[in-house]
Design a protein around this motif. Sequence first.
Motif, PDB file in Angstrom:
ATOM      1  N   GLN A   1     -17.846 -53.919  46.046  1.00  0.00           N
ATOM      2  CA  GLN A   1     -16.690 -53.869  45.158  1.00  0.00           C
ATOM      3  C   GLN A   1     -15.787 -52.684  45.494  1.00  0.00           C
ATOM      4  OE1 GLN A   1     -15.921 -56.264  43.166  1.00  0.00           O
ATOM      5  NE2 GLN A   1     -17.840 -57.405  43.290  1.00  0.00           N
ATOM      6  N   TRP A   2     -16.377 -51.576  45.916  1.00  0.00           N
ATOM      7  CA  TRP A   2     -15.569 -50.421  46.311  1.00  0.00           C
ATOM      8  C   TRP A   2     -14.673 -50.760  47.500  1.00  0.00           C
ATOM      9  CZ3 TRP A   2     -20.380 -46.697  46.279  1.00  0.00           C
ATOM     10  CH2 TRP A   2     -20.753 -46.462  44.953  1.00  0.00           C
ATOM     11  N   ILE A   3     -15.245 -51.488  48.454  1.00  0.00           N
ATOM     12  CA  ILE A   3     -14.454 -51.881  49.628  1.00  0.00           C
ATOM     13  C   ILE A   3     -13.328 -52.820  49.211  1.00  0.00           C
ATOM     14  CG2 ILE A   3     -14.518 -53.104  51.838  1.00  0.00           C
ATOM     15  CD1 ILE A   3     -17.414 -52.122  52.149  1.00  0.00           C
TER      16      ILE A   3
ATOM     17  N   GLY B   1     -21.526 -62.285  42.946  1.00  0.00           N
ATOM     18  CA  GLY B   1     -22.807 -61.825  42.434  1.00  0.00           C
ATOM     19  C   GLY B   1     -22.731 -60.728  41.402  1.00  0.00           C
ATOM     20  N   THR B   2     -21.586 -60.515  40.804  1.00  0.00           N
ATOM     21  CA  THR B   2     -21.498 -59.512  39.749  1.00  0.00           C
ATOM     22  C   THR B   2     -20.533 -59.996  38.681  1.00  0.00           C
ATOM     23  OG1 THR B   2     -21.093 -57.166  39.281  1.00  0.00           O
ATOM     24  CG2 THR B   2     -19.599 -58.245  40.823  1.00  0.00           C
ATOM     25  N   HIS B   3     -20.676 -59.449  37.494  1.00  0.00           N
ATOM     26  CA  HIS B   3     -19.782 -59.803  36.399  1.00  0.00           C
ATOM     27  C   HIS B   3     -18.364 -59.374  36.743  1.00  0.00           C
ATOM     28  CE1 HIS B   3     -18.013 -59.852  32.371  1.00  0.00           C
ATOM     29  NE2 HIS B   3     -19.021 -60.615  31.998  1.00  0.00           N
ATOM     30  N   LEU B   4     -17.376 -60.176  36.321  1.00  0.00           N
ATOM     31  CA  LEU B   4     -15.979 -59.911  36.653  1.00  0.00           C
ATOM     32  C   LEU B   4     -15.530 -58.536  36.160  1.00  0.00           C
ATOM     33  CD1 LEU B   4     -13.439 -61.130  37.929  1.00  0.00           C
ATOM     34  CD2 LEU B   4     -12.879 -62.113  35.705  1.00  0.00           C
ATOM     35  N   LEU B   5     -15.910 -58.169  34.951  1.00  0.00           N
ATOM     36  CA  LEU B   5     -15.496 -56.875  34.413  1.00  0.00           C
ATOM     37  C   LEU B   5     -16.135 -55.720  35.181  1.00  0.00           C
ATOM     38  CD1 LEU B   5     -15.594 -57.474  30.541  1.00  0.00           C
ATOM     39  CD2 LEU B   5     -13.579 -57.238  31.996  1.00  0.00           C
TER      40      LEU B   5
ATOM     41  N   PHE C   1     -14.167 -53.014  37.501  1.00  0.00           N
ATOM     42  CA  PHE C   1     -14.304 -51.590  37.174  1.00  0.00           C
ATOM     43  C   PHE C   1     -14.592 -50.784  38.432  1.00  0.00           C
ATOM     44  CE2 PHE C   1     -16.787 -47.842  36.211  1.00  0.00           C
ATOM     45  CZ  PHE C   1     -16.110 -47.266  35.140  1.00  0.00           C
ATOM     46  N   HIS C   2     -15.524 -51.250  39.238  1.00  0.00           N
ATOM     47  CA  HIS C   2     -15.875 -50.511  40.460  1.00  0.00           C
ATOM     48  C   HIS C   2     -14.744 -50.563  41.487  1.00  0.00           C
ATOM     49  CE1 HIS C   2     -20.001 -49.100  39.907  1.00  0.00           C
ATOM     50  NE2 HIS C   2     -20.170 -50.157  39.131  1.00  0.00           N
TER      51      HIS C   2
END
Length: 296
Positions: free
Chosen positions: A70-72, A177-181, A185-186
Motif C-alpha cells: 500500500q505504501w508503494i 487483500g486488505t480493507h479499503l479504509l 490509510f497506509h
Amino acid sequence: MSSQHKHLGWIPWAFVVLWSTGFIGAKLGLPYIGPFTFLAVRMALTLAGFAVLMRVYAVPWPSLPVARRQWISGLLVHGVYLGGVFAAIKAQVPAGLTALIVGLQPLLTALVSHIAFAERLARRQWLGMAVGFAGTVLVVAGTRGLDFHAGYGLVWTVFALLGITTGTLYQKRHSGGTHLLAGTFHQYLATLVFTGALALLLEYDQPVVWSAELWVAMIWSVLALSVAAILLLMRMIKEGEVARVVSYFYLVPGLTALEAWALFDERLSAAALAGMALAAAGVALVLRVPARSARV
C-alpha cells in the motif's frame, strides 16, 4: 455494457465529477502556499479522518507485507501524481496543457496492460482510446491553448503522468487483500512522508497565507478528493478492468474546463465543447465492448 460496469453503477460518474475539481482546487489555493506544503497538510488532515473511520468501523490493521504494498501504491498514485500536478500548476503550467499530458494516461495504461499483463482490448476499444484522446486535445485547444515554454513545469507534469499510470497498474496487481479504509490509510501515510520531505527540502522558506481561498481549497481537497474521490477510484480499480477504469479520465479535462469557465471566467470555445462530446464518445466505445481477457 459489461456486468462489471453495471455493478459499478453511479460510482464512475461521481468519481469524474469529484476528480475534475482537483485542478480547480489547486488553482484556488496555490497562490497562498507551496505545492508540497499544501499536500502535506492535506495528507495529515486526511489521515486523521481515516483514522476516525477505521475506529468507527473497527477496521483491522493489515500485516506489514500488505502495508508495504500500500505504501508503494500511495507513493505513486498520490505522492508522485499529486506532487507533479501541483508543482506544475505552481510553476505556471497552463491547466489545459497539464490536463492534456495527464490525459495520456488511458492510452499509456492500456498499452502497458496489453503488453505486460495480456489484458486484451477489442479494436473498437482501441479506437475509443484514440477518440477520447482526440477529444481531450480539442478541449485543451479550445480553452487556454498550448502557450507553455518553461521546461521545469513540464517535467513535473510528465512526472505526474508516469506516477498515476504506474500506480494504477501496481494497485490492480499487488494491492489487494486488505480493507479499503486500511489500505488507503497506509497509502496516504506514505504520501505524507513523501510530500512532507519535499516541503521541508524545497519550501522551508516559503510563507503560508491562510486566506479564505486556501481554507476552502484545503477543506474541499480533503473531503471531496482525498476521501470521497479516492475511495471511489480504489473501488473502481478493484472491481473493473484497468483500461475501462482509466478511460473515465478522458472526461475530466472537459468537465474541468466547464468549471474553470464558470468559476474563473476562462475561455470556453466551440472546439472545447466539441472535444467534450468526442471524449464522451471515446469512453462509450471503451465501455461498450467486453474485454476478451481480464488477467489483470
